[in-house]
Motif scaffolding. Structure first.
Motif, PDB file in Angstrom:
ATOM      1  N   SER A 222       0.811  -1.218   0.000  1.00 53.24           N
ATOM      2  CA  SER A 222       0.000   0.000   0.000  1.00 53.24           C
ATOM      3  C   SER A 222       0.844   1.267   0.000  1.00 53.24           C
ATOM      4  O   SER A 222       0.371   2.333  -0.401  1.00 53.24           O
ATOM      5  CB  SER A 222      -0.932   0.008   1.224  1.00 53.24           C
ATOM      6  N   ALA A 223       2.106   1.168   0.438  1.00 48.75           N
ATOM      7  CA  ALA A 223       2.980   2.337   0.502  1.00 48.75           C
ATOM      8  C   ALA A 223       4.096   2.276  -0.540  1.00 48.75           C
ATOM      9  O   ALA A 223       5.119   2.938  -0.397  1.00 48.75           O
ATOM     10  CB  ALA A 223       3.576   2.458   1.912  1.00 48.75           C
ATOM     11  N   ASP A 224       3.907   1.475  -1.585  1.00 51.20           N
ATOM     12  CA  ASP A 224       4.920   1.307  -2.630  1.00 51.20           C
ATOM     13  C   ASP A 224       4.903   2.517  -3.561  1.00 51.20           C
ATOM     14  O   ASP A 224       3.995   2.660  -4.380  1.00 51.20           O
ATOM     15  CB  ASP A 224       4.667   0.024  -3.408  1.00 51.20           C
ATOM     16  N   GLU A 225       5.902   3.378  -3.446  1.00 44.88           N
ATOM     17  CA  GLU A 225       6.010   4.543  -4.318  1.00 44.88           C
ATOM     18  C   GLU A 225       6.966   4.287  -5.478  1.00 44.88           C
ATOM     19  O   GLU A 225       7.008   5.051  -6.435  1.00 44.88           O
ATOM     20  CB  GLU A 225       6.479   5.761  -3.517  1.00 44.88           C
ATOM     21  N   THR A 226       7.732   3.202  -5.414  1.00 46.75           N
ATOM     22  CA  THR A 226       8.664   2.864  -6.483  1.00 46.75           C
ATOM     23  C   THR A 226       7.918   2.262  -7.666  1.00 46.75           C
ATOM     24  O   THR A 226       8.173   2.612  -8.831  1.00 46.75           O
ATOM     25  CB  THR A 226       9.717   1.861  -5.973  1.00 46.75           C
ATOM     26  N   VAL A 227       7.009   1.348  -7.373  1.00 47.02           N
ATOM     27  CA  VAL A 227       6.147   0.749  -8.397  1.00 47.02           C
ATOM     28  C   VAL A 227       4.709   1.013  -7.957  1.00 47.02           C
ATOM     29  O   VAL A 227       4.080   0.181  -7.305  1.00 47.02           O
ATOM     30  CB  VAL A 227       6.421  -0.758  -8.538  1.00 47.02           C
TER      31      VAL A 227
END
Length: 299
Positions: A222-227
Motif C-alpha cells: 500500500s505504501a509502494d512509491e517505487t512501483v
C-alpha cells in the motif's frame, strides 16, 4: 548502480548456507543459454523425496539469486526444489540490458533455459515432476513471470506513460521505441505464478495478458512509491482473464518484499515505514506463497 540497487537488491549467497539438520541442500550451478552467456543459478533442493515441484524465482532489477532467500528456504522446507537465476545483463554486477528493448525478452528466455537445465541436466532432474512447475517474481521479476506465463507488454507504451506520469522505471528505460516487437518467451510448462509488485504494468495493452491461463497470486504494497499500484499492479489485476488471489499489504514499501534484513544488509535496503515489521510480515507472506503453490501444484 546506486538507483538500480535501490530497485531490488541482493544478499550474499553465503548467507544462504543451511544450518545443520535442515531438510534441504544448497547448490550453485549454471544453465546454458545457447548463443549467450551461461546463467548462474542457486538451487535449494530437498534432501529426500520424488515427484517434487519446481519453483523458479526471478529477482528484481540490480539484484541476484538470494534477494528472496527466506522465501526460497520456506519453499524448500515445504518440499519444493527452488532455483533462482542471476539474470545476465540485469543483476548487481551487470546492468548492460537494463532499460533496453531486449531487457524483458532476455529475462523471459532465461527462465525457460533454467527450466530446461533443471529438467534435463541438473543431477537431481529425475526427482522433479515436470507438471509441477511454478514461478515467483518480484518487481522486474514479477513482469518476467507474467511474460513467462503468456503476457505480452507493448514497450511502445512506455514513452507516452513516462511523459505524462513518470515513475521510477522511467529513469532507467530508454525513451526510444523498438523497431520490432521483442521475441517474448512463453513457457507452457509453468503451471502457477506468484507475482509481487510487478513493474511496467502500464505497458500491458488491454489484450496483453489474455493468454495467461494459469492461476496467479498477486501482491502489492500500500505504501509502494517505487512501483505505484495504480499504474502497475492494478492494471495487471484488471487485465488477467482469471481473477488472481490478490493481497494488498498495509504499510509495505517496495523493498518490504525483499528478505528480512540481517546485520550484513546495507541500511538503505531496510527502510520500511515506521511500525512495519518486515520479519513478521515475511512469516505470513512465505506461508501464503507456499500454500498457494501447494494448492496449485498438487501431486
Amino acid at each position: 548502480m546506486g538507483c538500480l540497487a535501490a530497485f531490488a537488491p541482493v544478499q550474499a549467497v553465503s548467507q544462504g548456507v543451511p544450518a545443520a539438520g535442515v531438510s534441504y541442500s544448497l547448490q550453485q550451478s549454471a544453465a546454458e543459454d545457447p548463443g549467450n552467456r551461461p546463467i548462474p543459478i542457486v538451487i535449494w533442493a530437498p534432501k529426500a523425496g520424488s515427484r517434487l515441484g519446481l519453483i523458479v524465482i526471478s529477482h528484481g532489477t540490480g539484484a541476484g539469486p538470494t534477494a528472496h532467500i527466506d522465501t526460497a528456504q520456506a519453499l524448500a522446507e515445504a518440499g519444493f526444489v527452488v532455483v533462482a537465476p542471476m539474470h545476465p545483463g540485469d543483476n548487481f554486477q551487470d546492468d548492460a540490458s537494463v532499460g533496453k528493448s531486449n531487457w524483458f525478452a532476455d529475462r523471459s528466455r532465461h527462465v525457460a533455459r533454467v527450466i530446461d537445465y533443471m529438467l534435463t541436466d541438473w543431477e537431481g532432474h529425475a526427482r522433479i515432476a515436470p507438471r509441477r512447475i511454478g514461478i515467483f517474481g518480484f518487481s522486474a521479476g514479477g513482469t518476467t513471470a507474467l511474460i513467462s506465463v503468456g503476457g505480452a507488454p507493448d514497450l511502445g507504451r512506455v514513452t507516452p506513460h513516462c511523459a505524462s506520469a513518470p515513475e521510477f522505471v522511467c529513469q532507467i528505460m530508454r525513451p526510444n521505441v523498438p523497431k520490432q516487437a521483442p521475441q517474448w518467451t512463453h513457457d507452457k510448462r509453468i503451471a502457477a505464478a506468484v507475482v509481487t509488485a510487478p513493474g511496467i504494468g502500464f505497458a500491458f495493452p488491454p489484450n496483453g495478458l489474455k493468454h495467461v491461463r494459469v492461476p496467479v497470486q498477486l501482491w502489492a504494497g500500500s505504501a509502494d512509491e517505487t512501483v505505484p499500484y495504480a499504474s502497475n499492479t492494478a492494471i495487471v489485476r484488471n487485465l488477467l482473464p482469471q481473477a488472481p488471489e490478490f493481497h494488498n499489504v498495509d504499510g509495505a514499501v517496495h523493498l518490504s518484499f525483499l528478505a528480512p534484513c540481517t546485520a550484513q544488509t546495507p541500511a538503505f535496503l531496510c527502510q520500511d515505514r515506521p511500525g512495519f515489521d518486515r520479519a513478521q510480515f515475511h512469516a505470513s507472506f512465505n506461508q501464503s506463497v507456499t500454500a498457494f503453490f501447494q494448492k496449485q501444484l498438487k501431486r
